[in-house]
Write a protein that holds these residues in place. Structure first.
Motif, PDB file in Angstrom:
ATOM      1  N   CYS A   1       0.900  -1.259   0.051  1.00  0.00           N
ATOM      2  CA  CYS A   1      -0.107  -0.167   0.014  1.00  0.00           C
ATOM      3  C   CYS A   1       0.876   1.323  -0.166  1.00  0.00           C
ATOM      4  O   CYS A   1       0.432   2.365  -0.005  1.00  0.00           O
TER       5      CYS A   1
ATOM      6  N   SER B   1      -7.133   1.931   4.358  1.00  0.00           N
ATOM      7  CA  SER B   1      -8.238   0.909   4.229  1.00  0.00           C
ATOM      8  C   SER B   1      -7.728  -0.429   4.003  1.00  0.00           C
ATOM      9  O   SER B   1      -8.725  -1.297   4.185  1.00  0.00           O
ATOM     10  N   SER B   2      -6.772  -0.535   4.113  1.00  0.00           N
ATOM     11  CA  SER B   2      -6.173  -2.148   4.002  1.00  0.00           C
ATOM     12  C   SER B   2      -6.605  -2.769   5.215  1.00  0.00           C
ATOM     13  O   SER B   2      -6.488  -3.844   5.533  1.00  0.00           O
TER      14      SER B   2
ATOM     15  N   PHE C   1     -12.414  -0.847   6.157  1.00  0.00           N
ATOM     16  CA  PHE C   1     -12.774   0.457   5.544  1.00  0.00           C
ATOM     17  C   PHE C   1     -12.857   1.631   6.637  1.00  0.00           C
ATOM     18  O   PHE C   1     -12.700   2.992   6.484  1.00  0.00           O
TER      19      PHE C   1
ATOM     20  N   LEU D   1     -15.609  -7.973  -0.998  1.00  0.00           N
ATOM     21  CA  LEU D   1     -15.663  -6.293  -0.521  1.00  0.00           C
ATOM     22  C   LEU D   1     -17.025  -6.057  -0.542  1.00  0.00           C
ATOM     23  O   LEU D   1     -17.721  -5.377   0.658  1.00  0.00           O
TER      24      LEU D   1
ATOM     25  N   HIS E   1     -19.883  -7.566  -0.430  1.00  0.00           N
ATOM     26  CA  HIS E   1     -20.575  -8.302   0.573  1.00  0.00           C
ATOM     27  C   HIS E   1     -20.457  -7.702   1.963  1.00  0.00           C
ATOM     28  O   HIS E   1     -21.200  -7.438   3.011  1.00  0.00           O
TER      29      HIS E   1
ATOM     30  N   LEU F   1     -19.420  -4.466   2.633  1.00  0.00           N
ATOM     31  CA  LEU F   1     -19.980  -3.247   2.605  1.00  0.00           C
ATOM     32  C   LEU F   1     -21.775  -3.537   2.977  1.00  0.00           C
ATOM     33  O   LEU F   1     -22.199  -2.589   3.791  1.00  0.00           O
ATOM     34  N   CYS F   2     -22.525  -4.540   2.301  1.00  0.00           N
ATOM     35  CA  CYS F   2     -23.759  -4.787   2.684  1.00  0.00           C
ATOM     36  C   CYS F   2     -23.774  -5.247   4.179  1.00  0.00           C
ATOM     37  O   CYS F   2     -24.926  -4.625   4.750  1.00  0.00           O
TER      38      CYS F   2
ATOM     39  N   LEU G   1     -11.806   0.969  -2.215  1.00  0.00           N
ATOM     40  CA  LEU G   1     -11.763  -0.586  -2.534  1.00  0.00           C
ATOM     41  C   LEU G   1     -10.368  -0.822  -3.230  1.00  0.00           C
ATOM     42  O   LEU G   1      -9.886  -1.883  -2.643  1.00  0.00           O
TER      43      LEU G   1
ATOM     44  N   THR H   1      -7.720  -1.783  -0.603  1.00  0.00           N
ATOM     45  CA  THR H   1      -7.773  -3.178   0.325  1.00  0.00           C
ATOM     46  C   THR H   1      -6.781  -4.019  -0.098  1.00  0.00           C
ATOM     47  O   THR H   1      -6.517  -4.976   0.685  1.00  0.00           O
TER      48      THR H   1
END
Lengths: 416, 416
Positions: free
Chosen positions: A347, A394-395, A398, B141, B143, B145-146, B157, B160
């Protein structure tokens, strides 16, 4: 399939992969720390001015003038010019020089100011007749704006006489000259730049007569008004101002309503700072007397952005007193954070040749040199040749930024 | 020196230099005209869909799905993939093609949609193993967030798993693929774009639970939220929506509170339309059933921007139903306005070779061809080789736009 139990299980597994989460104290303890910082910050004495330093004879600064003062200053100037012409001395403007040789960094003020050199712009010379005419035209347009009490953009000004100005660069440059001639800020001239910034959090203020409560601005936040002179009545129970470089981080913090957990005002110009956001930040700092903590990318560009907020851009150094916010703290992402927070290698990005050059140039700048902590960080960046964006956090998930990184930074008072 | 009398005298002399001001009817009369337009517009029937045209078998569109639907669609997909693997067929995704050869302009809908071609993306092939892995990662990813019900940016995103994605272009492209695979819009995935637009005027709406009154947003306006799914409860007494290309014109109208004289909602994306502004405009149009009038520069780029709002961009044609606002009217500045409103020669700019080429290309586009008025205007532009910005109206005074040009356009119902 998505019941509450599963959601909880997920967030638990998540916390295991979030390094340093175990170091976090309770929110109440962190708030206590912030309160002590905030109260010490608000007790600082009145900021120094050029006059305090007895530099006002050799340095020049503009100030905010009311519309009627701008108007009468223009009228006095025109009267004076008329006398000059009638007495046979001809028609010429005396224009303060804005060249870099006429700029000075004043360490006590921590910003760039203009020295006192001026040039004469005579109408009766082939090399300056056009510029003199443009100057007179801009003065007349600004006078109109005063009479009507409206704001326009630089682009509007240009279009009033395309034949004369030829190119917007010319009318823009003379507009800055006119600010210096009249000794007032560009916003006093009622010429504004397009707005770019947004603000959200524990702030109430009036925009053109409407009261705005920035805790009730949803996720989008309030667009920062282009004309600072119609902004007022600032009230806040925040403990600090969080200045964010980019909107991705801003969106994260706005959605998580970070300002409800730690009372703060969150502001971003979405990249390079624009004049409206700089004026707004300065006004908040001055009226609310809050510490300003900056969250920028760990690269030379992030530090450069910080410096524009803090010390001003060279192009508008005549107005540095109004545009710059003193004493901004560098919260993160700092080069030393990369190892400290174990940001994964993939990253981090390698710095380009240009990045390294910019970093080395920054090390020569006065505003960096006067802060030993910054010098150390910048040296580390140039040595490791690594940079990282705020988004690199974010790694770890989030919400690592709002749930672990920032609270821990605040708890440890880890800013420079 | 600046007493009221002088101000009045100034504004009188001003009106003499404002062409066509004498044609203006009273505001009450113009309002009557607008009311009749608005009521006829709101009585239009439900917009057509692919299903109405019996095209849904050969064309593909995505729709807004709730978070729990997205979650269960992903879970079903994974279950299906597992069965596929267990039955010895191997691991592969079937991905709708987004290439231009698979795109179709549907005149009845007035927008671009995707045809039904798909490609298979097998894990066990050297050319697609990476892309298949990235697809699986992005699905996982989304999934997450949901489960958490949070929004992130494309940049988040990417960070990550920088090692896997290598470049944000790759994760962005697969994100669009994932939208198509799941048959839902990108905003349903809770992945959002940075916000850019602002709105002001006769609109009340809720942003993430906060009620926002856009008549009380001063001059800065309200920043349009990045996540349309948390926007709701739209109420308005406006008669039309004024879509403005650039912020200079927006600032003029906001300061003059144009929306108080002619009840309207003023919105701008400050240049190239972003997804958030397009979704917001569409939602306003659909919920409030108001006519949308566009104020753009008189150049091919202005028309192009209009077309992105109206018919969608090719890149996101799979989501054109949600992103496009049907029936936007071209109010101005139109090529024929340049002579009609006597825009001075020096405020018109010569079109470059590239401009002329773009103009000619636009003449070949279906969405232009279907509107004879637009074809005529665009032909005139290409023929005269002249363009002009909205700001060119400033040559008649800074407030000519809000005081004469727009009221006259509205009075004459002069839009195409």
């Amino acid at each position: 399939m998505a019941d509450k139990k599963r959601r909880r299980a997920d967030s638990d597994s998540d916390s295991a992969s979030q390094p340093f989460k175990n170091l976090l104290k309770s929110d109440a303890q962190i708030l206590q720390i912030l309160k002590s910082v905030s109260s010490s910050s608000s007790s600082t004495s009145k900021p120094l001015t050029l006059a305090d330093l007895a530099l006002s004879a050799t340095c020049r600064e503009v100030s905010d003038l009311s519309l009627s003062s701008v108007q009468s200053t223009i009228e006095s100037l025109v009267l004076q010019l008329t006398h000059q012409i009638l007495s046979g001395q001809g028609f010429s403007f005396t224009v303060p020089s804005r060249s870099s040789s006429n700029q000075l960094y004043v360490p006590e003020l921590d910003r760039i100011v203009l020295k006192d050199k001026s040039t004469v712009r005579p109408f009766s010379h082939i090399s300056s007749v056009r510029k003199t005419t443009i100057t007179a035209k801009i003065l007349s347009l600004v006078h109109q704006l005063c009479l009507k009490n409206i704001h326009v953009t630089k682009r509007d000004l240009f279009y009033t006489d395309v034949k004369l100005f030829q190119d917007q660069v010319q009318s823009d440059a003379v507009l800055d000259d006119v600010s210096c001639i009249l000794g007032c800020t560009r916003s006093s001239l009622n010429v504004i730049a397009a707005e770019k910034g947004v603000v959200v959090g524990r702030l109430i203020f009036s925009d053109n007569g409407d009261m705005i409560d920035c805790t009730k601005m949803g996720m989008g936040g309030k667009a920062i008004p282009p004309n600072i002179d119609r902004v007022g009545d600032m009230q806040s129970d925040a403990l600090f101002i969080l200045l964010v470089e980019k909107d991705a981080a801003y969106i994260r913090l706005a959605e998580d309503r970070f300002y409800n957990r730690f009372p703060c005002i969150i502001v971003t110009a979405k990249g390079q700072p624009d004049v409206a956001t700089r004026l707004f930040l300065k006004k908040m700092k001055m009226e609310l007397k809050l510490p300003v903590l900056a969250l920028v990318d760990s690269d030379p560009y992030g530090l450069k952005i910080l410096s524009v907020y803090g010390c001003g851009s060279k192009n508008m150094s005549y107005d540095s007193a109004n545009l710059t916010t003193p004493d901004i703290k560098w919260l993160g992402i700092r080069p030393s954070d990369l190892d400290k927070y174990k940001i994964p290698e993939q990253c981090r990005l390698p710095m380009t040749e240009q990045d390294i050059k910019t970093g080395k140039d920054l090390l020569e700048e006065d505003f960096v040199k006067k802060n030993p902590g910054w010098v150390e960080e910048l040296n580390l960046m140039v040595k490791t040749k690594q940079k990282a964006e705020i988004q690199a956090l974010s790694s770890f998930g989030f919400q690592y930024l709002s749930e672990v990184y920032l609270p821990l930074k605040l708890q440890q008072q880890d800013w420079l």
